[in-house]
Design a protein around this motif. Structure first.
Motif, mmCIF file in Angstrom:
data_model
loop_
_atom_site.group_PDB
_atom_site.id
_atom_site.type_symbol
_atom_site.label_atom_id
_atom_site.label_comp_id
_atom_site.label_asym_id
_atom_site.label_seq_id
_atom_site.Cartn_x
_atom_site.Cartn_y
_atom_site.Cartn_z
ATOM 1 N N GLN A 10 17.367 -40.965 -12.093
ATOM 2 C CA GLN A 10 17.724 -39.548 -12.088
ATOM 3 C C GLN A 10 17.376 -38.966 -10.724
ATOM 4 N N GLN A 11 18.360 -38.438 -10.047
ATOM 5 C CA GLN A 11 18.193 -38.021 -8.654
ATOM 6 C C GLN A 11 17.078 -37.004 -8.449
ATOM 7 N N PRO A 12 16.924 -35.986 -9.322
ATOM 8 C CA PRO A 12 15.833 -35.030 -9.066
ATOM 9 C C PRO A 12 14.458 -35.688 -9.021
ATOM 10 N N GLN A 13 14.241 -36.683 -9.900
ATOM 11 C CA GLN A 13 12.962 -37.388 -9.894
ATOM 12 C C GLN A 13 12.765 -38.158 -8.594
ATOM 13 N N VAL A 14 13.795 -38.879 -8.196
ATOM 14 C CA VAL A 14 13.720 -39.700 -6.988
ATOM 15 C C VAL A 14 13.522 -38.830 -5.749
ATOM 16 N N ASP A 15 14.289 -37.738 -5.660
ATOM 17 C CA ASP A 15 14.195 -36.849 -4.494
ATOM 18 C C ASP A 15 12.788 -36.275 -4.354
ATOM 19 N N PHE A 16 12.239 -35.817 -5.483
ATOM 20 C CA PHE A 16 10.894 -35.247 -5.428
ATOM 21 C C PHE A 16 9.865 -36.307 -5.057
ATOM 22 N N ALA A 17 9.928 -37.453 -5.729
ATOM 23 C CA ALA A 17 8.940 -38.513 -5.489
ATOM 24 C C ALA A 17 8.967 -38.985 -4.043
ATOM 25 N N PRO A 38 14.516 -33.618 -15.765
ATOM 26 C CA PRO A 38 15.317 -33.415 -14.549
ATOM 27 C C PRO A 38 15.334 -31.985 -14.032
ATOM 28 N N VAL A 39 15.279 -30.996 -14.921
ATOM 29 C CA VAL A 39 15.271 -29.607 -14.455
ATOM 30 C C VAL A 39 13.936 -29.284 -13.789
ATOM 31 N N SER A 40 12.853 -29.738 -14.389
ATOM 32 C CA SER A 40 11.538 -29.522 -13.778
ATOM 33 C C SER A 40 11.402 -30.288 -12.467
ATOM 34 N N SER A 41 11.960 -31.492 -12.427
ATOM 35 C CA SER A 41 11.888 -32.288 -11.191
ATOM 36 C C SER A 41 12.696 -31.641 -10.069
ATOM 37 N N ALA A 42 13.849 -31.089 -10.404
ATOM 38 C CA ALA A 42 14.654 -30.379 -9.401
ATOM 39 C C ALA A 42 13.896 -29.169 -8.872
ATOM 40 N N ALA A 43 13.228 -28.452 -9.775
ATOM 41 C CA ALA A 43 12.417 -27.306 -9.356
ATOM 42 C C ALA A 43 11.268 -27.751 -8.466
ATOM 43 N N ALA A 44 10.615 -28.856 -8.834
ATOM 44 C CA ALA A 44 9.492 -29.367 -8.050
ATOM 45 C C ALA A 44 9.938 -29.784 -6.656
ATOM 46 N N HIS A 45 11.118 -30.404 -6.566
ATOM 47 C CA HIS A 45 11.629 -30.822 -5.260
ATOM 48 C C HIS A 45 11.903 -29.611 -4.374
ATOM 49 N N GLU A 73 17.611 -21.534 -7.679
ATOM 50 C CA GLU A 73 18.895 -22.155 -7.312
ATOM 51 C C GLU A 73 18.928 -23.629 -7.721
ATOM 52 N N ALA A 74 17.842 -24.341 -7.484
ATOM 53 C CA ALA A 74 17.776 -25.759 -7.855
ATOM 54 C C ALA A 74 17.859 -25.941 -9.364
ATOM 55 N N ILE A 75 17.221 -25.052 -10.105
ATOM 56 C CA ILE A 75 17.285 -25.111 -11.574
ATOM 57 C C ILE A 75 18.714 -24.920 -12.054
ATOM 58 N N HIS A 76 19.389 -23.916 -11.511
ATOM 59 C CA HIS A 76 20.783 -23.654 -11.911
ATOM 60 C C HIS A 76 21.677 -24.859 -11.631
ATOM 61 N N LYS A 77 21.513 -25.447 -10.477
ATOM 62 C CA LYS A 77 22.351 -26.597 -10.113
ATOM 63 C C LYS A 77 22.136 -27.762 -11.059
ATOM 64 N N GLN A 78 20.881 -28.023 -11.408
ATOM 65 C CA GLN A 78 20.592 -29.159 -12.277
ATOM 66 C C GLN A 78 21.045 -28.906 -13.709
ATOM 67 N N VAL A 79 20.892 -27.687 -14.182
ATOM 68 C CA VAL A 79 21.336 -27.348 -15.543
ATOM 69 C C VAL A 79 22.829 -27.628 -15.709
#
Length: 392
Positions: free
Chosen positions: A78-85, A282-289, A58-64
């Motif tokens: 980039q929000q996915p990076q910040v959110d995960f970190a 960003p897609v990988s970071s969203a997945a990681a988060h 789901e996170a991957i789809h949203k970021q794509v």
């Protein structure tokens, strides 16, 4: 398709498994000919929450639908990076407060070695025999296995290897040492945990001489040992932490974590002295988060400990030397190479994917996904034990 695979895809051995994968879901891999395999090695400790976990997908789809790559790492917010970190560092000791995002485990190792040398101004590196840190030149330089190093010599100079779990020669960690790099649990070396008292001695010695202590938790991280990271079992905090594999829930991503003070050294003499184009995609970071959110919100850490207890209680008998490791990062030591080979092949025929570690041909890697249910776990262990008894 196998012929095209062998023709057009560069090979790493003369005998690849060659499974033609159609799709994967949960603990299972499905081939194009309709066979189902239990992935009992989790893609080598990657798919700890199973394949295609719904939250990750789901996170991957949203970021794509928002954006893919937009700029080299470190320039755009980039929000996915910040959110995960933010989520990751809030669950780590205080001095592990920033992460540099990369694409893989060996890149994390490379970055950590450069960071240690830049911060300390030193060149000497200490590794351990039978360790494994990756196959790029810097990572290979600190990997303690000559059979993999020799074809690529000369590698980095001023690298020295000590015996793992031995206090002999710790004085080689001296005022010229930039970093000591180790796995708290040697993975490819045979699933060998560090001894707690010894690891604390290494930490103390690094502190005495001002050397950076780097922990490679690329394989042991993200819940596999029953803690978020294996170092939590030891009450020893590294100066730099390398992570990857299970980090992205199946997407390619890695990172090395340290303090803001240490990371300052990457900003000058010259600026941008360590850069990456696709690091923290960003897609990988969203997945990681999403992966980390799920890992922290569920009972997966407890589940790793339950899996360990179950495996240890069931896998006993003729032909079995020992089960070692922590949580769902275990190794099954058998009496001979022939027995190990026969057991792995027998289980493969029964639809169970097992494998060796790089440095040992009598040890079977056991790294099931943390989502595996009791019924399936029991079935796999029964089949495995039956194969051992059959070929002993």
């Amino acid at each position: 398709m196998l012929n095209k695979f062998l023709t057009h895809i560069a090979q790493t051995s003369d005998d690849p498994l060659g499974l033609e994968i159609d799709y994967a879901e949960g603990p299972f891999l499905y081939t194009t000919n309709g066979k189902r395999f239990v992935d009992f090695i989790s893609g080598i400790a990657v798919s700890s929450l199973g394949h295609r976990h719904p939250k990750v997908v789901e996170a991957i789809h949203k970021q794509v639908d928002k954006h893919l790559h937009v700029m080299v790492y470190g320039e755009f917010v980039q929000q996915p990076q910040v959110d995960f970190a933010e989520l990751l560092t809030s669950n780590l000791p205080k001095k592990l407060e920033q992460i540099y995002l990369v694409n893989s485990g060996t890149e994390a190792t490379e970055g950590a070695l450069k960071l240690a040398k830049k911060y300390t101004g030193r060149t000497k590196l200490i590794g351990f025999k039978n360790s494994y840190h990756g196959d790029t030149h810097g990572s290979l330089s600190v990997t303690g296995r000559d059979v993999y190093r020799d074809p690529y010599l000369p590698l980095l100079p001023d690298v020295h290897f000590l015996e793992f779990n031995s206090s002999a020669n710790l004085e080689l960690i001296d005022e010229k040492t930039a970093a000591v790099i180790m796995e708290p649990i040697q993975g490819e070396g045979g699933i060998i945990p560090a001894e707690k008292e010894w690891l604390q001695k290494v930490r103390k010695r690094c502190d005495e001489v001002g050397a950076m202590l780097i922990f490679d938790e690329i394989q042991s991280g993200f819940g596999r040992t029953g803690k978020l990271f294996a170092f939590e079992h030891y009450k020893v905090v590294p100066d730099i932490l390398c992570i990857a594999k299970a980090m992205g829930g199946g997407m390619p991503i890695g990172g090395f974590v340290s303090s803001k003070e240490i990371f300052q050294s990457f900003k000058y003499d010259p600026p941008l002295n360590h850069v990456t184009t696709f690091g923290g995609h960003p897609v990988s970071s969203a997945a990681a988060h999403a992966n980390l959110q799920e890992l922290l919100s569920g009972n997966y850490l407890e589940r790793a400990s339950v899996i360990e207890k179950k495996i240890r209680s069931e896998l006993k008998g003729k032909g079995i030397v020992e089960v070692r490791g922590m949580g769902a990062m275990l190794g099954l030591q058998l009496e001979s190479w022939e027995l190990t080979k026969n057991v792995v092949e027998e289980c493969f025929e029964q639809g169970i994917l097992l494998g060796w570690t790089l440095h040992s041909n009598t040890l079977i890697r056991l790294a099931p996904p943390l989502i595996i249910e009791d019924q399936l776990l029991n079935e796999v262990l029964a089949t495995l034990l039956e194969a051992v008894e059959k070929h002993s």
